[in-house]
Scaffold this motif. Structure first.
Motif, short mmCIF file in Angstrom:
data_model
loop_
_atom_site.label_atom_id
_atom_site.label_comp_id
_atom_site.label_asym_id
_atom_site.label_seq_id
_atom_site.Cartn_x
_atom_site.Cartn_y
_atom_site.Cartn_z
N SER A 320 45.41 11.05 6.14
CA SER A 320 44.26 11.75 6.71
C SER A 320 43.98 11.23 8.10
O SER A 320 44.60 10.26 8.56
CB SER A 320 43.03 11.55 5.82
OG SER A 320 42.54 10.23 5.93
N GLY A 327 38.96 14.65 2.80
CA GLY A 327 38.64 16.05 2.53
C GLY A 327 38.99 16.48 1.12
O GLY A 327 39.76 15.82 0.41
N ARG A 328 38.41 17.62 0.71
CA ARG A 328 38.62 18.13 -0.65
C ARG A 328 40.09 18.41 -0.94
O ARG A 328 40.61 18.07 -2.00
CB ARG A 328 37.79 19.41 -0.84
CG ARG A 328 37.88 19.99 -2.26
CD ARG A 328 37.19 21.34 -2.32
NE ARG A 328 35.78 21.20 -1.98
CZ ARG A 328 34.83 20.93 -2.87
NH1 ARG A 328 35.15 20.77 -4.15
NH2 ARG A 328 33.57 20.83 -2.50
N GLU A 329 40.78 19.03 0.03
CA GLU A 329 42.18 19.40 -0.20
C GLU A 329 43.07 18.18 -0.38
O GLU A 329 43.89 18.12 -1.30
CB GLU A 329 42.69 20.26 0.97
CG GLU A 329 44.12 20.75 0.78
CD GLU A 329 44.58 21.63 1.92
OE1 GLU A 329 45.79 21.92 2.00
OE2 GLU A 329 43.73 22.03 2.75
N GLY A 331 42.09 15.24 -1.26
CA GLY A 331 41.67 14.59 -2.50
C GLY A 331 42.34 15.20 -3.72
O GLY A 331 42.76 14.48 -4.64
N GLU A 332 42.48 16.52 -3.71
CA GLU A 332 43.14 17.19 -4.83
C GLU A 332 44.63 16.88 -4.84
O GLU A 332 45.23 16.64 -5.89
CB GLU A 332 42.92 18.70 -4.72
CG GLU A 332 43.57 19.52 -5.83
CD GLU A 332 43.15 19.08 -7.23
OE1 GLU A 332 44.01 19.14 -8.14
OE2 GLU A 332 41.98 18.67 -7.40
N ARG A 335 45.19 13.50 -6.37
CA ARG A 335 45.10 13.53 -7.84
C ARG A 335 46.35 14.13 -8.47
O ARG A 335 46.78 13.71 -9.56
CB ARG A 335 43.85 14.29 -8.27
CG ARG A 335 42.55 13.49 -8.02
CD ARG A 335 41.30 14.37 -8.03
NE ARG A 335 40.09 13.57 -7.94
CZ ARG A 335 39.62 13.05 -6.80
NH1 ARG A 335 40.28 13.23 -5.66
NH2 ARG A 335 38.51 12.34 -6.81
N ASP A 357 36.66 8.21 -2.22
CA ASP A 357 37.32 9.17 -3.10
C ASP A 357 38.63 8.62 -3.65
O ASP A 357 39.07 9.03 -4.73
CB ASP A 357 37.58 10.49 -2.36
CG ASP A 357 38.02 11.60 -3.31
OD1 ASP A 357 37.22 11.98 -4.19
OD2 ASP A 357 39.18 12.03 -3.20
N LYS A 360 37.58 6.97 -6.78
CA LYS A 360 37.25 7.98 -7.81
C LYS A 360 38.52 8.62 -8.37
O LYS A 360 38.60 8.88 -9.58
CB LYS A 360 36.35 9.04 -7.20
CG LYS A 360 34.97 8.53 -6.78
CD LYS A 360 34.16 9.63 -6.10
CE LYS A 360 32.78 9.12 -5.69
NZ LYS A 360 31.98 10.16 -4.98
#
Length: 416
Positions: A320, A327-329, A331-332, A335, A357, A360
């Motif tokens: 990043s 960011g959300r993208e 982060g996904e 995962r 994150d 998390k």
């Protein structure tokens, strides 16, 4: 000193011994002030190239020009006034002193009937002092150590006072401190306008000190350019068969080269995803890659030391921007990589709101290893939120907490 944009111009030369061709087709030029390192595996023609360029070994094809003049049309004395050559091995005559040896570098400027003048002695002593052997002037050469003789021979080559200097592995017999000294001497004389071509075995030293590198392989030039363009994993594998990681050392600003053999580790290990940042996982990445584990990393930051190491070792990375929250993208995607990994390793990193994150995401790991070398309270920049999540993670049955040394031992044993 003569001025020219090109000091030496080498055009498609071919060189060999008898019926054996060692240098197949080499073309290059060198200008004033360049410190050029010549690299390559044994038998690639490094020493052969230097010998041919100073007229000691004839080339069968092509042409070499010194200041625009064909090398082979020049007399031995003329060549000796343009090129000084320090050979790899020196035959030591009993009785000759270090000063006598250095004075032989003045022969191109003397007639057969002349003795050395006071000016010649002054020049010889000047370069002996420069090379750090001034106090050895009256010592017999055969009594000196290999490193001392090397520096005497460097002084001899410098005493020729030529614009072009060829050094064939001048650091081979030297301790590390003297190896670096030789290169610093070369840098200094190049700043004064001389040009140096130096055969080097140590890639790290060459990359640190040389302004330009030439990598020979199979009798030709595989790569020619600044160290960062020549010393790459691809080139090192092509030339030497080495698996390697090459990256800029954040502390020294120099290229750092780490060589290893992935083939020796046997079959690839289980996929590992590593969460880190701030220089906390570089050692882990290196150990995993050396032991043939497929590795992914996330989410790293642009400009971070861990990012540089991960990229150098060819891991599958999520990176990043340097500042701001994940960011959300991304982060996904992080995962998803965790879900695909057999193990996830969480490094001993400092947590802030920007990278929280990552912590998390670790909750989604089926098998989680936490590296804990310092208490979480000392690594929590979130007013307690990261510490709370961290303790929840460590309490899960899917989590194993290890010291870094314990993890590295498990990686070495391939027991993950």
């Amino acid at each position: 000193m003569q001025e020219s944009a090109t000091i030496i111009d080498i055009r498609h030369i071919q060189v060999g011994y008898g019926q054996k061709t060692v240098i197949g087709d080499v073309t290059l030029t060198a200008g004033p002030g360049e410190l050029i390192g010549i690299l390559g595996p044994n038998g690639s023609g490094k020493s052969t190239l230097l010998k041919s360029l100073c007229g000691l070994l004839p080339y069968s094809k092509g042409e070499v020009l010194l200041f625009g003049r064909p090398l082979l049309s020049m007399s031995e004395r003329d060549r000796a006034r343009q090129v000084a050559y320090m050979q790899q091995e020196v035959q030591v005559s009993f009785g000759i002193t270090a000063l006598d040896a250095v004075l032989t570098g003045r022969y191109p400027y003397l007639h057969w009937w002349q003795n050395e003048s006071p000016a010649d002695y002054a020049i010889a002593r000047q370069y002996m002092s420069f090379a750090g052997v001034g106090d050895l002037a009256q010592r017999p050469l055969h009594e000196l150590s290999g490193g001392e003789r090397q520096r005497v021979m460097l002084a001899k080559a410098l005493a020729q006072e030529t614009p072009l200097l060829f050094l064939d592995e001048p650091t081979a017999s030297l301790d590390l401190s003297y190896q670096e000294e030789i290169f610093r001497y070369c840098q200094q004389i190049c700043r004064e306008g001389k040009t140096v071509l130096i055969v080097v075995h140590d890639i790290r030293l060459a990359a640190k000190f040389c302004s330009r590198l030439i990598l020979l392989s199979a009798g030709g030039i595989l790569s020619d350019g600044p160290p960062s363009q020549v010393v790459t994993p691809e080139h090192l594998y092509q030339a030497f068969g080495l698996q390697s990681a090459v990256y800029e050392n954040y502390i020294s600003g120099q290229l750092d080269i780490h060589t290893y053999d992935r083939r020796s580790a046997g079959q690839p290990g289980k996929a590992i995803h590593v969460i880190g940042g701030g220089g906390t996982i570089g050692t882990i990445i290196r150990a995993l890659r050396e032991n043939a584990y497929p590795v992914s990393c996330g989410i790293l930051r642009q400009g971070d030391m861990d990012t540089a190491v991960a990229m150098a070792f060819g891991t599958d990375n999520l990176v990043s921007q340097a500042f701001g929250p994940i960011g959300r993208e991304l982060g996904e995607q992080n995962r998803q990589k965790i879900a695909q990994a057999h193990y996830t390793i969480l490094g001993n990193l400092y947590f802030s709101q920007e990278n929280l994150d990552n912590l998390k995401a670790a909750f989604t790991a089926g098998r989680l290893i936490i590296v804990e070398d310092s208490p979480i309270n000392s690594r929590d920049g979130t007013a307690g939120e990261a510490a709370l999540l961290y303790r929840q993670l460590t309490a899960r049955p899917e989590t194993t907490v290890m010291k870094l040394d314990e993890l590295l031992l498990a990686v070495e044993k391939r027991s993950l």
